[in-house]
Design a protein around this motif. Structure first.
Motif, PDB file in Angstrom:
ATOM      1  N   LEU A  60      -0.322   4.531   3.616  1.00  0.00           N
ATOM      2  CA  LEU A  60       0.792   4.184   2.728  1.00  0.00           C
ATOM      3  C   LEU A  60       0.690   2.734   2.278  1.00  0.00           C
ATOM      4  O   LEU A  60       0.862   2.412   1.098  1.00  0.00           O
ATOM      5  N   ALA A  61       0.425   1.843   3.219  1.00  0.00           N
ATOM      6  CA  ALA A  61       0.363   0.416   2.903  1.00  0.00           C
ATOM      7  C   ALA A  61      -0.743   0.130   1.886  1.00  0.00           C
ATOM      8  O   ALA A  61      -0.547  -0.636   0.933  1.00  0.00           O
ATOM      9  N   ARG A  62      -1.915   0.750   2.079  1.00  0.00           N
ATOM     10  CA  ARG A  62      -3.028   0.532   1.152  1.00  0.00           C
ATOM     11  C   ARG A  62      -2.667   0.979  -0.253  1.00  0.00           C
ATOM     12  O   ARG A  62      -2.901   0.263  -1.234  1.00  0.00           O
ATOM     13  N   ALA A 110      -1.313  -0.691  -5.729  1.00  0.00           N
ATOM     14  CA  ALA A 110      -0.569  -0.325  -6.936  1.00  0.00           C
ATOM     15  C   ALA A 110       0.325  -1.452  -7.438  1.00  0.00           C
ATOM     16  O   ALA A 110       1.020  -1.281  -8.449  1.00  0.00           O
ATOM     17  N   GLY A 111       0.320  -2.596  -6.734  1.00  0.00           N
ATOM     18  CA  GLY A 111       1.064  -3.747  -7.218  1.00  0.00           C
ATOM     19  C   GLY A 111       2.461  -3.901  -6.656  1.00  0.00           C
ATOM     20  O   GLY A 111       3.222  -4.757  -7.119  1.00  0.00           O
ATOM     21  N   ALA A 148      -5.258  -1.955   6.650  1.00  0.00           N
ATOM     22  CA  ALA A 148      -4.219  -2.341   5.685  1.00  0.00           C
ATOM     23  C   ALA A 148      -4.301  -3.835   5.424  1.00  0.00           C
ATOM     24  O   ALA A 148      -3.301  -4.559   5.505  1.00  0.00           O
ATOM     25  N   ALA A 149      -5.506  -4.296   5.118  1.00  0.00           N
ATOM     26  CA  ALA A 149      -5.727  -5.723   4.892  1.00  0.00           C
ATOM     27  C   ALA A 149      -4.857  -6.233   3.756  1.00  0.00           C
ATOM     28  O   ALA A 149      -4.709  -5.577   2.717  1.00  0.00           O
ATOM     29  N   ALA A 182      -0.406  13.358   1.886  1.00  0.00           N
ATOM     30  CA  ALA A 182       0.988  12.920   2.015  1.00  0.00           C
ATOM     31  C   ALA A 182       1.247  11.672   1.181  1.00  0.00           C
ATOM     32  O   ALA A 182       2.303  11.536   0.556  1.00  0.00           O
ATOM     33  N   VAL A 183       0.284  10.747   1.160  1.00  0.00           N
ATOM     34  CA  VAL A 183       0.442   9.538   0.352  1.00  0.00           C
ATOM     35  C   VAL A 183       0.593   9.901  -1.122  1.00  0.00           C
ATOM     36  O   VAL A 183       1.442   9.348  -1.837  1.00  0.00           O
TER      37      VAL A 183
END
Length: 248
Positions: free
Chosen positions: A20-22, A27-28, A66-67, A149-150
């Motif tokens: 999710l974080a990535r 996406a901004g 999730a850098a 899911a994302v």
């Protein structure tokens, strides 16, 4: 820039956070991860925490997958995390709370016990739009389709942003590469599993989880999810139901 809190009830080390974080970082959006330091499944919207001198312990983390997204391990349940996020604990209060991706489905009226759903409900109560998202992995999955899911959350976010603040969606996604689609569904009367009393003596009680014996009712989230659909149900943090007759 839209601020997104990403949390869960499976804990900071769970695999469902980073996808999710990535996605939303690239996406901004402006995501921040804040999740329980340890497993908190079944915590509902509890605001209990492990406190020392009245303070809640928070640890900064770096999630390799999730850098660029700040992450915090919080010694509290997801409901309290959503509450303190709304008070600015992790920077600007979130516009959106995304809770998940949960390891296992959250369907039926039994979602009231879910910490995944509890975080979304708390976020909605405090003015955020929120999504609780779960992946129906079953008991022994060979593959985890987190990205499915994302993608469902990504598809639903534009709709959510047009809805009033406080709107909350409960989303369940089959553990497949390509769900059949996204459908609105009512909550099943209970869920897909139930808790039973396995043992009782004078000093101890033990519980067990077992599958419900019958197929879920047609049209419910449990039934549609089992048929390969990603399901969406709108829920509210507190609903007042008028009494059926006058008290006096």
């Amino acid at each position: 820039m839209t601020r997104i809190l990403i949390t869960n009830d499976d804990g900071i080390d769970a695999d469902g956070l980073a996808p999710l974080a990535r996605r939303f970082h690239r996406a901004g959006f402006d995501p921040v991860i804040a999740a329980p330091a340890s497993q908190s499944s079944g915590s509902s919207a509890s605001i209990m925490a492990a406190q020392s001198d009245g303070r809640i312990r928070v640890e900064r983390r770096e999630l390799a997958d999730a850098a660029g997204v700040p992450a915090h391990a919080v010694h509290a349940g997801p409901g309290l995390i959503a509450l303190i996020a709304a008070r600015g604990a992790f920077g600007e209060p979130p516009d959106v709370v995304i809770s998940g991706i949960n390891h296992g489905a959250n369907v039926g009226r039994a979602i009231l016990h879910s910490g995944t759903v509890g975080a979304a409900l708390t976020g909605g109560l405090h003015g955020s739009r929120a999504i609780a998202v779960s992946l129906d992995v079953g008991f022994a999955p060979e593959t985890f389709w987190w990205e499915s899911a994302v993608t469902v959350v990504d598809d639903l976010l534009p709709y959510l942003m047009t809805e009033p603040a406080g709107t909350i969606l409960n989303v369940n996604v089959p553990n497949t590469e390509r769900p059949r689609g996204i459908v609105e569904a009512e909550l099943a009367p209970f869920g897909i599993v139930q808790t039973t009393l396995a043992e009782r003596d004078e000093h101890h009680i033990s519980l067990a989880v077992e599958d419900l014996p019958n197929r879920p009712e047609p049209g419910t989230d449990a039934a549609l999810l089992a048929d390969g659909w990603a399901t969406v149900t709108s829920i509210a943090p507190v609903s007042g139901v008028p009494l059926s007759r006058a008290l006096v």
